[in-house]
Enzyme design. Structure first.
Site, mmCIF file in Angstrom:
data_model
loop_
_atom_site.group_PDB
_atom_site.id
_atom_site.type_symbol
_atom_site.label_atom_id
_atom_site.label_comp_id
_atom_site.label_asym_id
_atom_site.label_seq_id
_atom_site.Cartn_x
_atom_site.Cartn_y
_atom_site.Cartn_z
ATOM 1 N N ASP A 132 -2.125 -7.371 -5.500
ATOM 2 C CA ASP A 132 -2.729 -6.201 -4.883
ATOM 3 C C ASP A 132 -3.296 -5.241 -5.925
ATOM 4 O O ASP A 132 -2.865 -5.232 -7.075
ATOM 5 C CB ASP A 132 -1.649 -5.439 -4.099
ATOM 6 C CG ASP A 132 -2.004 -5.259 -2.648
ATOM 7 O OD1 ASP A 132 -3.206 -5.219 -2.353
ATOM 8 O OD2 ASP A 132 -1.098 -5.174 -1.825
ATOM 9 N N HIS A 165 -8.486 -0.902 -1.070
ATOM 10 C CA HIS A 165 -7.475 -1.946 -1.290
ATOM 11 C C HIS A 165 -8.234 -3.207 -1.712
ATOM 12 O O HIS A 165 -9.310 -3.479 -1.187
ATOM 13 C CB HIS A 165 -6.737 -2.312 0.004
ATOM 14 C CG HIS A 165 -6.155 -1.167 0.752
ATOM 15 N ND1 HIS A 165 -4.796 -1.002 0.909
ATOM 16 C CD2 HIS A 165 -6.722 -0.156 1.445
ATOM 17 C CE1 HIS A 165 -4.554 0.056 1.657
ATOM 18 N NE2 HIS A 165 -5.720 0.595 1.990
ATOM 19 N N LYS A 172 -13.476 -4.115 6.024
ATOM 20 C CA LYS A 172 -13.222 -4.856 4.787
ATOM 21 C C LYS A 172 -14.307 -5.892 4.543
ATOM 22 O O LYS A 172 -15.038 -6.283 5.454
ATOM 23 C CB LYS A 172 -11.856 -5.541 4.849
ATOM 24 C CG LYS A 172 -11.703 -6.515 6.007
ATOM 25 C CD LYS A 172 -10.332 -7.181 6.013
ATOM 26 C CE LYS A 172 -10.194 -8.140 7.190
ATOM 27 N NZ LYS A 172 -8.996 -8.975 7.098
ATOM 28 N N HIS A 184 -4.901 -0.952 -5.754
ATOM 29 C CA HIS A 184 -5.385 0.191 -4.980
ATOM 30 C C HIS A 184 -6.219 1.047 -5.920
ATOM 31 O O HIS A 184 -5.758 1.473 -6.984
ATOM 32 C CB HIS A 184 -4.209 0.959 -4.387
ATOM 33 C CG HIS A 184 -3.413 0.113 -3.432
ATOM 34 N ND1 HIS A 184 -2.221 -0.471 -3.784
ATOM 35 C CD2 HIS A 184 -3.685 -0.294 -2.174
ATOM 36 C CE1 HIS A 184 -1.775 -1.189 -2.771
ATOM 37 N NE2 HIS A 184 -2.639 -1.093 -1.783
ATOM 38 N N CYS A 204 0.796 -1.240 0.000
ATOM 39 C CA CYS A 204 0.000 0.000 0.000
ATOM 40 C C CYS A 204 0.828 1.291 0.000
ATOM 41 O O CYS A 204 0.573 2.175 -0.836
ATOM 42 C CB CYS A 204 -0.966 0.025 1.185
ATOM 43 S SG CYS A 204 -1.538 -1.580 1.710
ATOM 44 N N ARG A 255 6.668 -11.057 5.604
ATOM 45 C CA ARG A 255 6.088 -10.905 6.941
ATOM 46 C C ARG A 255 6.660 -11.982 7.846
ATOM 47 O O ARG A 255 6.774 -13.145 7.438
ATOM 48 C CB ARG A 255 4.562 -11.034 6.895
ATOM 49 C CG ARG A 255 3.888 -9.965 6.054
ATOM 50 C CD ARG A 255 2.381 -10.131 6.025
ATOM 51 N NE ARG A 255 1.766 -9.199 5.087
ATOM 52 C CZ ARG A 255 0.473 -9.164 4.794
ATOM 53 N NH1 ARG A 255 -0.350 -10.026 5.381
ATOM 54 N NH2 ARG A 255 -0.001 -8.291 3.932
ATOM 55 N N GLN A 268 1.566 -10.745 -3.327
ATOM 56 C CA GLN A 268 0.166 -10.319 -3.237
ATOM 57 C C GLN A 268 -0.273 -9.744 -4.577
ATOM 58 O O GLN A 268 0.423 -8.921 -5.165
ATOM 59 C CB GLN A 268 0.001 -9.241 -2.167
ATOM 60 C CG GLN A 268 -0.275 -9.766 -0.784
ATOM 61 C CD GLN A 268 -0.788 -8.670 0.139
ATOM 62 O OE1 GLN A 268 -0.313 -7.554 0.107
ATOM 63 N NE2 GLN A 268 -1.754 -9.000 0.965
#
Length: 639
Positions: free
Chosen positions: A384, A511, A465, A386, A335, A364, A382
């Site tokens: 991902d 997201h 979410k 945005h 992000c 992580r 990921q």
């Protein structure tokens, strides 16, 4: 008379002092047989609880998570009672015994090493206790009473738990027959409700999860209302063992894990085929849905992570390094990098919605004991995105995103259940922001007509979410896709766009991920398909099996012809019997095994055997190629 508001909003009257059990009987005798517990003003209670004021009551059956937990919590007490009965001379001391997802456990300190063989005896005794149909009686006691009771019984772990309770904390004990335990509840009304149970395994567990404490013996079990449901669950577990992605990953040569990098998966050539096909599909779908792809750095400085809030809210899960004497972090999320890309130029309202997608490698820190194949790793990609939108575009953009999710999940034959996750304790932002964001997601789900579950307190620290829980071919669910509503990061990074009025405004950011992580999604697909990927995903789409050496040249000519058309083909030209070659091709989950002998070579044909079938079909080579190409182009779910 009390006014009791039901889940559907209907209001019923009842006399003050009535128990929930008697109240549900007034509502419906047939329902009373199914209800295991109830929520009173949102708090789960035993059915013996007395109603003494106007309230909202929701009845809980085994279909409800809290209903299942009440039944399985009672099963853990039945387990403890059985162990106490069977091993009187082994100085059994009780630790804790909660319900957990899919079952329950109890931890024991016992002067005897329990084995798998003991489980049958314990389970037999548990079934006796179920038949005794013992009532569970709840009693609220003072700290002094509780300490005296458990000290006299030598239950040192219970004494420690009581001493650690805050002053003024309510202390309750539950009794069933001769057995009493320290417990906050709730429970079902009697042991007879636990009609189907099974002990699963024994493991070691440190008291309170601390390796400096004593190792206890933990017995795991599961419980259901009906034997048929238990049998179905046990069958599913057997199927899951056969489908274990770690075992199939090795068998199909897809990936490996090494002690030189715990939690860091290595993808082999076959695994890279699957991975790249997923990425190619991801890029195709996102192009059609109006996304632009970006890529951001893996390492960024401390100031960025402080601005985003990760330094304060996520630090324990991050990896760090120093560059030129300054603190840097390896990104755990994509992000913040996406914020910098957005802020690299001024945007107009005409640019919005702006959809930026990224296949971002993140790291992580997971505890070593929690690592699990591709499902729980320390680095993953990921998928991902945005989405930067104006306030009046939010709902339409959520609907657009769910359309994309529907297309992707349908491609893999996966259905889903949606879950709305609300504000956690460690959140950023104002109450107003959170209410606006949560209501925005709720309205989008309701306007779409999607059934959803509310998961209180499980949102991200920056916003609520929607999670998408996928259902696989044997009924298990996996959390993959998510849409997160974020008004915090645009504020923190001072994101703006120029509106129609010529003034600067703050965009809202969504997201979202579809696969979740490519690594985990591959693990899910391996287990969903039991390693037999559909043709478009299969590392080897067809394997040519010449019967003798005489057909080897023909086999390689076919391979070249198909390979040049972009098909993934291998030849097994070993000097082995054709039956063995076919069996091994099936073991490797090859979609199509093509047997070629003298007749096929003369006729320009192949004998096609689909994976999992016993019979072959002779086809012209050109016809088979066209068929295979159609399977790939349409992303057919079946061979």
């Amino acid at each position: 008379m009390l006014k009791i508001t039901m889940k559907d909003g209907a209001v019923r009257e009842a006399e003050a002092g009535i128990s929930i059990q008697d109240f549900v009987k007034q509502v419906s005798n047939s329902l009373a047989k199914k209800v295991l517990a109830a929520k009173v003003d949102g708090e789960t209670k035993d059915l013996t609880t007395v109603l003494d004021k106007d309230c909202k009551v929701e009845f809980l059956t085994f279909d409800d998570e809290d209903g299942r937990w009440a039944l399985r919590h009672t099963a853990s007490h039945i387990l403890a009672q059985a162990v106490k009965r069977l091993y009187k001379d082994a100085n059994v001391r009780l630790a804790i015994g909660p319900a957990i997802e899919n079952g329950f456990y109890y931890d024991f300190d016992i002067d005897r090493q329990l084995t798998e063989a003991d489980l049958a005896d314990i389970e037999k005794e548990m079934k006796k206790i179920v038949k005794e149909n013992l009532k569970l009686e709840r009693k609220e006691v003072s700290r002094e009473e509780a300490l005296k009771f458990f000290e006299e019984k030598g239950e040192t772990y219970k004494v420690e738990l009581i001493n650690d309770l805050p002053e003024g904390e309510k202390i309750t004990m539950y009794t069933q027959g001769e057995f009493t335990d320290l417990c906050a509840g709730p429970h079902v009304v009697s042991t007879g409700k636990v009609k189907a149970l099974k002990l699963m395994s024994i493991a070691g567990a440190y008291w309170r999860g601390d390796e400096h404490n004593k190792m206890l013996q933990r017995i795991y079990g599961t419980a259901f209302e009906k034997q048929a449901d238990l049998d179905a669950y046990l069958h599913m577990l057997e199927e899951a063992k056969k489908r274990d992605h770690r075992k199939l990953g090795k068998q199909l040569d897809l990936f490996s894990l090494h002690e030189e990098g715990p939690g860091f998966p290595f993808f082999h050539p076959n695994g890279m085929v699957v991975r790249n096909e997923l990425i190619n599909y991801w890029r195709d779908v996102h192009r059609r849905y109006g996304y632009q792809e970006i890529k951001t750095p893996i390492i960024l400085n401390r100031q960025l992570w402080e601005t985003s809030g990760h330094w304060d809210h996520y630090k324990e899960n991050m990896y760090f390094t120093k560059i030129d004497g300054e603190d840097y972090a390896i990104k755990p999320m994509n992000c913040p990098g996406g914020m910098l890309v957005y802020n690299s130029k001024q945007h107009s309202y005409r640019d919005l919605p702006l959809r930026l997608g990224e296949l971002g490698l993140v790291h992580r820190h997971e505890k070593s004991g929690e690592l699990h194949g591709l499902f729980r790793v320390r680095n993953f990609t990921q998928d991902d995105a945005h989405l930067f939108v104006t306030p009046d575009q939010v709902e339409e953009e959520i609907q657009h995103t769910i359309d994309l999710f529907d297309e992707v999940y349908n491609t893999f034959g996966l259905t889903y259940v949606a879950e709305l996750s609300t504000r956690p304790d460690d959140s950023m932002g104002t109450d107003e922001d959170w209410e606006l964001a949560t209501n925005g997601l709720r309205k989008a789900l309701e306007h779409r007509g999607l059934d959803y579950i509310v998961n209180e307190g499980d949102g991200a620290f920056y916003g609520p979410k929607i999670d998408f829980h996928l259902k696989d071919s044997i009924g298990r669910t996996w959390q993959c896709g998510t849409i997160q509503y974020d008004m915090q990061m645009p504020e923190k990074f001072n994101l703006t766009y120029v509106g129609e009025d010529g003034e600067k405004h703050r965009p809202i950011m969504l997201h979202r991920v579809v696969y979740g992580s490519i690594e985990r999604f591959i693990g899910i697909l391996i287990e969903n398909y039991a390693g037999a990927f559909p043709t478009w995903l299969a590392p080897v789409q067809a394997r040519i099996l010449p019967i003798t050496d005489k057909q080897a040249d023909y086999a390689y000519e076919l391979r070249k012809k198909m390979f040049d058309l972009g098909l993934r083909i291998e030849v097994d030209d070993r000097s082995e019997k054709i039956g063995k070659k076919i069996r091994e091709s099936q073991m490797l989950k090859t979609p199509y095994s093509l047997v070629v002998g003298d007749q096929e070579m003369a006729d320009g044909t192949v004998a096609v055997r689909k994976y999992g079938e016993q019979q072959s079909e002779t086809m012209k080579v050109e016809d088979f190629i066209a068929y295979l190409q159609e399977q790939i182009a349409t992303k057919a779910k079946k061979f």
